[in-house]
Design a protein around this motif. Structure first.
Motif, PDB file in Angstrom:
ATOM      1  N   ILE A 175      40.224  46.954  55.545  1.00  0.00           N
ATOM      2  CA  ILE A 175      41.228  46.494  54.580  1.00  0.00           C
ATOM      3  C   ILE A 175      42.634  46.676  55.146  1.00  0.00           C
ATOM      4  O   ILE A 175      43.477  45.777  55.072  1.00  0.00           O
ATOM      5  N   THR A 176      42.886  47.847  55.732  1.00  0.00           N
ATOM      6  CA  THR A 176      44.222  48.144  56.251  1.00  0.00           C
ATOM      7  C   THR A 176      44.574  47.204  57.407  1.00  0.00           C
ATOM      8  O   THR A 176      45.669  46.622  57.452  1.00  0.00           O
ATOM      9  N   ILE A 232      43.703  44.630  47.720  1.00  0.00           N
ATOM     10  CA  ILE A 232      42.317  44.391  48.161  1.00  0.00           C
ATOM     11  C   ILE A 232      41.408  45.520  47.683  1.00  0.00           C
ATOM     12  O   ILE A 232      40.307  45.277  47.178  1.00  0.00           O
ATOM     13  N   ALA A 233      41.883  46.768  47.813  1.00  0.00           N
ATOM     14  CA  ALA A 233      41.061  47.909  47.395  1.00  0.00           C
ATOM     15  C   ALA A 233      40.744  47.839  45.908  1.00  0.00           C
ATOM     16  O   ALA A 233      39.602  48.070  45.482  1.00  0.00           O
ATOM     17  N   PHE A 287      39.758  39.216  48.999  1.00  0.00           N
ATOM     18  CA  PHE A 287      40.828  38.781  49.894  1.00  0.00           C
ATOM     19  C   PHE A 287      41.453  37.464  49.422  1.00  0.00           C
ATOM     20  O   PHE A 287      42.583  37.147  49.765  1.00  0.00           O
ATOM     21  N   ARG A 288      40.693  36.717  48.617  1.00  0.00           N
ATOM     22  CA  ARG A 288      41.134  35.375  48.219  1.00  0.00           C
ATOM     23  C   ARG A 288      42.523  35.311  47.590  1.00  0.00           C
ATOM     24  O   ARG A 288      43.317  34.444  47.935  1.00  0.00           O
ATOM     25  N   PRO A 289      42.844  36.230  46.649  1.00  0.00           N
ATOM     26  CA  PRO A 289      44.166  36.103  46.003  1.00  0.00           C
ATOM     27  C   PRO A 289      45.311  36.125  47.012  1.00  0.00           C
ATOM     28  O   PRO A 289      46.315  35.438  46.823  1.00  0.00           O
ATOM     29  N   LEU A 290      45.154  36.866  48.109  1.00  0.00           N
ATOM     30  CA  LEU A 290      46.223  36.937  49.110  1.00  0.00           C
ATOM     31  C   LEU A 290      46.472  35.583  49.755  1.00  0.00           C
ATOM     32  O   LEU A 290      47.590  35.284  50.186  1.00  0.00           O
ATOM     33  N   LEU A 291      45.403  34.770  49.822  1.00  0.00           N
ATOM     34  CA  LEU A 291      45.534  33.462  50.469  1.00  0.00           C
ATOM     35  C   LEU A 291      46.292  32.491  49.592  1.00  0.00           C
ATOM     36  O   LEU A 291      46.697  31.423  50.039  1.00  0.00           O
ATOM     37  N   GLY A 292      46.476  32.862  48.315  1.00  0.00           N
ATOM     38  CA  GLY A 292      47.247  32.014  47.410  1.00  0.00           C
ATOM     39  C   GLY A 292      48.713  32.405  47.335  1.00  0.00           C
ATOM     40  O   GLY A 292      49.510  31.713  46.704  1.00  0.00           O
ATOM     41  N   SER A 344      40.579  45.178  44.063  1.00  0.00           N
ATOM     42  CA  SER A 344      39.640  44.075  43.825  1.00  0.00           C
ATOM     43  C   SER A 344      38.239  44.411  44.306  1.00  0.00           C
ATOM     44  O   SER A 344      37.249  44.036  43.660  1.00  0.00           O
ATOM     45  N   GLU A 345      38.140  45.119  45.448  1.00  0.00           N
ATOM     46  CA  GLU A 345      36.815  45.522  45.926  1.00  0.00           C
ATOM     47  C   GLU A 345      36.115  46.381  44.878  1.00  0.00           C
ATOM     48  O   GLU A 345      34.903  46.328  44.719  1.00  0.00           O
ATOM     49  N   LYS A 346      36.890  47.185  44.174  1.00  0.00           N
ATOM     50  CA  LYS A 346      36.327  48.062  43.155  1.00  0.00           C
ATOM     51  C   LYS A 346      36.260  47.380  41.787  1.00  0.00           C
ATOM     52  O   LYS A 346      35.945  48.042  40.782  1.00  0.00           O
ATOM     53  N   LYS A 347      36.599  46.100  41.755  1.00  0.00           N
ATOM     54  CA  LYS A 347      36.543  45.298  40.535  1.00  0.00           C
ATOM     55  C   LYS A 347      37.371  45.910  39.403  1.00  0.00           C
ATOM     56  O   LYS A 347      36.953  45.941  38.238  1.00  0.00           O
ATOM     57  N   LEU A 348      38.550  46.413  39.765  1.00  0.00           N
ATOM     58  CA  LEU A 348      39.460  46.987  38.783  1.00  0.00           C
ATOM     59  C   LEU A 348      40.541  45.968  38.461  1.00  0.00           C
ATOM     60  O   LEU A 348      41.153  45.398  39.362  1.00  0.00           O
ATOM     61  N   GLU A 349      40.768  45.731  37.171  1.00  0.00           N
ATOM     62  CA  GLU A 349      41.794  44.765  36.778  1.00  0.00           C
ATOM     63  C   GLU A 349      43.178  45.390  36.876  1.00  0.00           C
ATOM     64  O   GLU A 349      43.346  46.585  36.632  1.00  0.00           O
ATOM     65  N   PHE A 350      44.141  44.561  37.217  1.00  0.00           N
ATOM     66  CA  PHE A 350      45.520  45.060  37.299  1.00  0.00           C
ATOM     67  C   PHE A 350      46.506  43.919  37.178  1.00  0.00           C
ATOM     68  O   PHE A 350      46.190  42.774  37.509  1.00  0.00           O
ATOM     69  N   ASP A 351      47.685  44.269  36.665  1.00  0.00           N
ATOM     70  CA  ASP A 351      48.818  43.351  36.705  1.00  0.00           C
ATOM     71  C   ASP A 351      49.661  43.675  37.915  1.00  0.00           C
ATOM     72  O   ASP A 351      49.592  44.782  38.442  1.00  0.00           O
TER      73      ASP A 351
END
Lengths: 237, 237
Positions: free
Chosen positions: A179-180, A33-34, A215-220, A36-43
């Motif tokens: 977030i936590t 979440i952190a 938060f959306r990706p977690l819901l998937g 994504s909030e900062k709009k940082l891409e990651f694998d």
């Protein structure tokens, strides 16, 4: 939804930021979440920590997730370490408050959920119901599960106490404290064990978090062998 | 050696910084050392957290020590929260490293000792031998004590691994990582349970810490009913 080990070498060549994680780890969800909030891409790559893989232990001798490997090869382990680092290097939006006392309040609540909530609720519910199976530690302890079901009410009351006095848990701004807390609750919610119906103020706060793009990706998430309840991904649950 | 509750009101009038603590809590010892390293004066008052005193819960709803009340009335709870705050407000000497990666390394090792070491050693030894008695939780679990005695070797080896590559645990400078590790080891040492004779490099590192002025007050601690071994306060043990 992230990559698995087989594909990593190709991405390493592109120097992509990589998060080693487990799906139902609240600490890993917190980092997702952190980022994504900062709009940082990651694998993402799942690390079965119980296998104690040699190359992973070289990254983090504690043998725990989350571990974040930055594009330049820097290795960071532990959710607070990673989030403090990210907030320092990528200050926008700030997630750890402003002013020394403001930051202390964010950190106090992070410690509350990663310490007290984790011990009293997360370990008793997802620890017993899910992690024990993965770790081969035997059958769930029904007394522990009952304790988790009792304890969660006190924590939802505490969230209500806070959000009746502030817009977000640590103050007027959304922060790592939200977030936590949401990361832990999302794991318990995946198991269908959050008694939302008895806790309207906490539910209202969670609805606000659930609708954030971060938060959306977690819901998937769908963990093999552990199906979430029907309302898990529902924004109007 | 600090004050007890009966004397507090007089000092409150003088607006003295006050640490609520327990003698054998590594987290409280960590804050005591950090305050002394920064040459900050403070009073101490023992808080028997198991009594769940109303006025104390108002300071920290988690009901845990350490809690630091600043001279201006600001309340901080949790050892990492307090130490991050102190390092921000009183930057000299810096205890949390320099640069984002340097700070990440200090914080990683703090989490190692407050998390992993605490779970694998401190809780199994001082938790079973001392805290259980105070908390009225029954007799010590001999299997847990045995696990603590086995686990401590791995941690002393890890300290050796680090100090063979660096002057201090997190790098060239003394830091909160050293303070955190030494705070835990000092509690186990008070019980006479650190196998120093098998771990010369870790012992050399601990001798260096033990001789620091900030560490001296801990060597004068005497917990009623729990006597330390003869060498506990000895700088050439």
């Amino acid at each position: 939804m992230g990559l698995f080990l087989v594909n990593r070498s190709r991405y390493n060549e592109r120097y992509m930021r990589t998060l080693y994680h487990l799906w139902l780890s609240p600490q890993c969800r917190k980092v997702r979440i952190a980022l994504s909030e900062k709009k940082l891409e990651f694998d993402m790559t799942v690390e079965n920590v119980w296998e104690r893989r040699h190359d992973f232990l070289a990254l983090n001798p504690a043998g725990e997730v989350p571990v974040l490997v930055e594009a330049d090869g820097a290795v960071l382990s532990g959710s607070d370490v990673i989030c403090e680092f990210l907030d320092e290097i990528h200050p926008e939006p700030p997630l750890i408050g402003s002013g020394a006392l403001g930051r202390a309040e964010v950190r106090r609540l992070c410690a509350w959920f990663d310490g007290k909530f984790n011990r009293e609720v997360t370990e008793n519910l997802s620890g017993e119901k899910v992690m024990k199976r993965f770790l081969g530690l035997g059958a769930p302890d029904s007394l522990a599960i009952r304790a988790g079901h009792v304890n969660i009410h006190h924590h939802l009351d505490y969230i209500a106490y806070l959000v009746e006095r502030r817009r977000w848990l640590a103050g007027d701004r959304f922060s790592l404290a939200d977030i936590t807390a949401a990361a832990h609750l999302s794991v318990i919610d995946y198991l269908g064990d959050v008694p939302w119906e008895d806790h309207a103020p906490a539910k209202d706060w969670y609805v606000r978090i659930k609708s954030r793009p971060s938060f959306r990706p977690l819901l998937g998430d769908h963990i093999p062998g552990v199906a979430p309840p029907a309302y898990y991904a529902d924004l109007d649950f």
